[in-house]
Design an enzyme around this catalytic site. Structure first.
Site, PDB file in Angstrom:
ATOM      1  N   ASP A   5      -5.998  -4.221  44.962  1.00 16.84           N
ATOM      2  CA  ASP A   5      -6.816  -3.781  43.711  1.00 16.84           C
ATOM      3  C   ASP A   5      -5.906  -3.044  42.961  1.00 16.84           C
ATOM      4  OD1 ASP A   5      -8.908  -4.706  45.068  1.00 16.84           O
ATOM      5  OD2 ASP A   5      -9.483  -2.867  46.165  1.00 16.84           O
ATOM      6  N   ASP A  44     -10.225  -2.670  52.950  1.00 15.55           N
ATOM      7  CA  ASP A  44      -9.905  -1.676  52.143  1.00 15.55           C
ATOM      8  C   ASP A  44      -9.521  -0.459  52.921  1.00 15.55           C
ATOM      9  OD1 ASP A  44     -10.440  -2.861  49.600  1.00 15.55           O
ATOM     10  OD2 ASP A  44     -12.686  -2.397  50.069  1.00 15.55           O
TER      11      ASP A  44
END
Length: 168
Positions: A143, A125
């Site tokens: 995402d 991330d």
């Protein structure tokens, strides 16, 4: 006019969008992994940082503090979702283009994060939004695809039904 709509001629063509999303996701993750120092924010805007983080859990680091079994659970969920969504994609009708794009974005996101789980044991991330000392959990391009696809599915479930009712 028949109430039946023809099947989409090549519903699996949406897989090209899914694969493009995987390439975009993995490319940005590789770039961020090479250029950022782990857990060191780089301010881009007053409310947005690039911050390299590794998530062994799911969304919002759900189950991240467990000893590792969750890696395989989330991998299995991604595989099952990809198979199920591909079957759904195969059954699309000619007028369900938005639905095809939404399914492709979800598949692309699931596969991007699946790759990370299988190869690294965690998901990379790096997108971090914050305001007034509050930080939204970091996320990635995969995402974004999953979220946009889910929003599109909700949209289609609400407004697509109206379209089908007018047609039929």
């Amino acid at each position: 006019m028949s109430s039946q709509v023809e099947p989409m001629r090549q519903p699996l063509r949406w897989w090209w969008l899914a694969l493009a999303w995987v390439v975009l996701d993995l490319g940005t993750k590789a770039l961020m992994s090479q250029t950022l120092t782990y857990a060191t924010p780089v301010e881009v805007l007053p409310f947005f940082n690039l911050t390299l983080l590794h998530n062994t859990g799911a969304a919002f680091s759900f189950l991240a503090d467990h000893p590792g079994w969750q890696r395989w659970l989330f991998a299995a969920i991604a595989v099952a979702a990809t198979v199920g969504l591909t079957i759904w994609m195969h059954r699309l009708r000619r007028d369900e283009k938005l639905l095809g794009a939404c399914l492709a974005l979800i598949i692309g996101g699931a596969l991007g994060n699946l790759y990370d789980r299988l190869v690294h044991g965690y998901v990379v991330d790096f997108l971090s939004f914050h305001a007034a000392g509050w930080y939204y959990p970091a996320f990635n391009v995969a995402d974004i695809g999953i979220t946009l696809g889910a929003i599109g599915l909700i949209w289609e479930s609400i407004f697509g039904e109206r379209r089908r009712a007018r047609r039929g």
